[in-house]
Design an enzyme around this catalytic site. Structure first.
Site, PDB file in Angstrom:
ATOM      1  CB  SER A   1      -0.922  -0.113   1.286  1.00  0.00           C
ATOM      2  OG  SER A   1      -1.871   0.855   1.240  1.00  0.00           O
TER       3      SER A   1
ATOM      4  CG  ASN B   1       6.875  -8.134  13.763  1.00  0.00           C
ATOM      5  OD1 ASN B   1       6.837  -7.771  12.657  1.00  0.00           O
ATOM      6  ND2 ASN B   1       6.417  -9.036  14.378  1.00  0.00           N
TER       7      ASN B   1
ATOM      8  CG  HIS C   1     -27.358  29.986  27.607  1.00  0.00           C
ATOM      9  ND1 HIS C   1     -27.983  28.650  27.552  1.00  0.00           N
ATOM     10  CD2 HIS C   1     -27.040  30.530  28.797  1.00  0.00           C
ATOM     11  CE1 HIS C   1     -28.113  28.439  28.735  1.00  0.00           C
ATOM     12  NE2 HIS C   1     -27.609  29.350  29.596  1.00  0.00           N
TER      13      HIS C   1
ATOM     14  CB  SER D   1     -16.356  35.218  -3.128  1.00  0.00           C
ATOM     15  OG  SER D   1     -17.434  35.067  -4.105  1.00  0.00           O
TER      16      SER D   1
HETATM   17  N1  ARG Z   1       6.140  -2.197   7.461  1.00  0.00           N
HETATM   18  C1  ARG Z   1       5.671  -3.004   8.506  1.00  0.00           C
HETATM   19  C2  ARG Z   1       4.726  -2.464   9.507  1.00  0.00           C
HETATM   20  O1  ARG Z   1       4.554  -1.383   9.509  1.00  0.00           O
HETATM   21  C3  ARG Z   1       6.847  -3.612   9.009  1.00  0.00           C
HETATM   22  C4  ARG Z   1       6.591  -4.923   9.894  1.00  0.00           C
HETATM   23  C5  ARG Z   1       6.484  -6.009   9.117  1.00  0.00           C
HETATM   24  N2  ARG Z   1       6.304  -7.197   9.703  1.00  0.00           N
HETATM   25  C6  ARG Z   1       5.821  -8.317   9.405  1.00  0.00           C
HETATM   26  N3  ARG Z   1       5.779  -9.334  10.194  1.00  0.00           N
HETATM   27  N4  ARG Z   1       5.345  -8.593   8.156  1.00  0.00           N
HETATM   28  O2  ARG Z   1       4.278  -3.029  10.108  1.00  0.00           O
END
Ligand code: ARG
Length: 457
Positions: free
Chosen positions: A21, A110, A156, A278
């Site tokens: 994304s 992570n 008010h 405007s």
């Molecule tokens: N871009 C990922 C996020 O923001 C990084 C971590 C991805 N970890 C995974 N187990 N797919 O979470």
């Protein structure tokens, strides 16, 4: 770079589009934080003998280069990289070979993304605290300048009792001060290192989490490795909640200004440069900035809700859903930052129409004052109230300036204690600067580059 999890197949392109994304674009904000955390991590690996000195110094040089490139807006992250973590590891491996392949020892993306986000949010919280404190300070200085300029007080929305421009402006200053204080407290919660928690369950290596945390200038480690991962999104929501309060106050301030700058009120005027026109009505001078301040504050609130909705029903441990909390985090924080700047600009240009404010102090405004005068002369409150209420036509205007000075209890128009407010706000602003400087020192000893910041606005 190929994906960090690449083995013997390629990801379906629609699935890549869907899973990556906008993350690779949003991650530009995290590059410096991730590079700094990676230096600390590499030092931690060297400390426990998992990297030799030579590998460590080539990794440090490579990561310094990442920071310099990012500072010039020249560190590319592509969609196939997925995120900044992959792009950085790829850059290191291309540049220094073998050592680049060792940097990920003992960590997962992570805890890596958690650490980068934590550094970023910790810095942002204090920067926004300082900026909000500065807006509060400017409101107090404005209040001081117009301390004894009368203004009708309304409840008010109807004419209620004598008030002052000083009281009105300082009320927003105190509100923003409390909200900035909220951020300062949150910055303490954010000041704990999640690094070493790996995928959510730690690793069977003797990582020295405390050492790595202190290298990054964290005051402590976030102890429980599962919580370290589960707090993803939660801390973002807390930060966005703090932003939400600031946005809410700014929205109300904007609303007051929209009303009080209406020609029908004329209490204040906005300079032309801060108004738009405007396309059809040549006479228009519209306060679009104030109107958008109202709507943007709603957007901040929505960002906070969005993050909470995403994390609400997640099971323990990392889930990819977390990635989708990054966009509302970046959007909501940036919007709040801009809101504070815009409001500072508006306040700076605000024109106070003293004559119109005095004229707006119509006789009915003083009805309660007349009751109080009679009470001081010995009348009981209820009968006097009724008597004045039945003869409102007899209520004559008092001197508005004298009237606001007769209120002497703390926090009222004659005793706003603006100097005390200013002292507290200044202490807060200085406190933010001190802590931010200490982060800056930690970053400088990590990468040797002066003035490194993780928040790039
Ligand atoms: N871009 C990922 C996020 O923001 C990084 C971590 C991805 N970890 C995974 N187990 N797919 O979470």
């Amino acid at each position: 770079m190929s994906k960090l999890w690449q083995k013997d197949y390629s990801l379906d392109s629609l699935m890549e589009e869907f899973t990556v994304s906008k993350d690779y674009i949003l991650d530009q904000q995290l590059v410096i934080a991730d590079a700094l955390a990676s230096i600390a991590h590499a030092r931690g690996l060297e400390l426990i003998g998992l990297l030799d000195e030579e590998d460590l110094s080539s990794l440090e040089e490579g990561l310094q280069e990442v920071i310099r490139l990012r500072q010039k807006d020249a560190f590319p992250i592509t969609k196939s990289d997925e995120d900044c973590h992959t792009a950085i590891e790829g850059f290191l491996t291309d540049r220094i070979g073998e050592a680049g392949k060792r940097i990920h020892t003992g960590r997962s993306r992570n805890d890596q993304v958690q650490t980068a986000l934590r550094l970023w949010m910790r810095e942002f919280s204090l920067k926004l605290c300082r900026e909000t404190g500065t807006l509060a300070k400017n409101l107090l200085l404005f209040a001081k300048r117009y301390e004894f300029v009368p203004m009708p007080g309304r409840t008010h929305m109807q004419i209620a009792m004598p008030s002052s421009v000083g009281l009105w402006a300082a009320s927003f200053a105190e509100e923003l001060y409390d909200e900035a204080q909220h951020l300062m407290q949150l910055s303490w919660t954010l000041d704990q290192s999640p690094l070493g928690s790996a995928a959510s369950y730690g690793v069977p290596l003797a990582l020295d989490r405390e050492f790595v945390a202190s290298e990054m200038g964290f005051s402590r480690v976030q102890n429980n490795v599962l919580y370290a991962n589960n707090s993803r999104g939660k801390f973002e929501a807390m930060l966005l909640d703090s932003c939400d309060y600031i946005g809410l106050t700014i929205s109300k301030l904007a609303q007051d200004l929209i009303l009080f700058t209406l020609p029908e009120f004329g209490y204040f005027s906005l300079p032309q440069e801060l108004c738009t026109g405007s396309s059809i009505m040549p006479q228009k001078k519209n306060p679009d900035g104030l109107e958008l301040a109202r709507s943007r504050s709603a957007l901040v609130s929505a960002c906070s809700m969005q993050v909470k909705s995403i994390i609400r029903s997640l099971p323990s441990g990392y889930n990819r859903d977390f990635q989708d909390t990054k966009e509302p985090l970046m959007q909501g924080t940036k919007a709040t930052w801009t809101l504070v700047q815009i409001m500072a600009l508006m306040l700076d240009g605000l024109i106070v129409n003293e004559e119109q404010l005095i004229q707006a102090c119509v006789p009915s405004l003083y009805a309660t004052d007349i009751v109080m005068q009679k009470v001081l002369e010995g009348g009981n409150f209820r009968d006097t109230y009724k008597d004045v209420g039945l003869h409102l036509d007899a209520v004559a205007a008092l001197d508005p300036i004298e009237t606001i000075k007769t209120r002497t209890s703390l926090g009222t128009t004659g005793n706003l204690a603006l100097d005390d407010d200013l002292m507290f706000v200044n202490l807060m602003i200085d406190g933010c600067t001190q802590v931010l400087d200490s982060y800056g020192e930690a970053y400088e000893s990590l990468c040797g580059i002066e003035g490194v910041e993780t928040v790039l606005y």
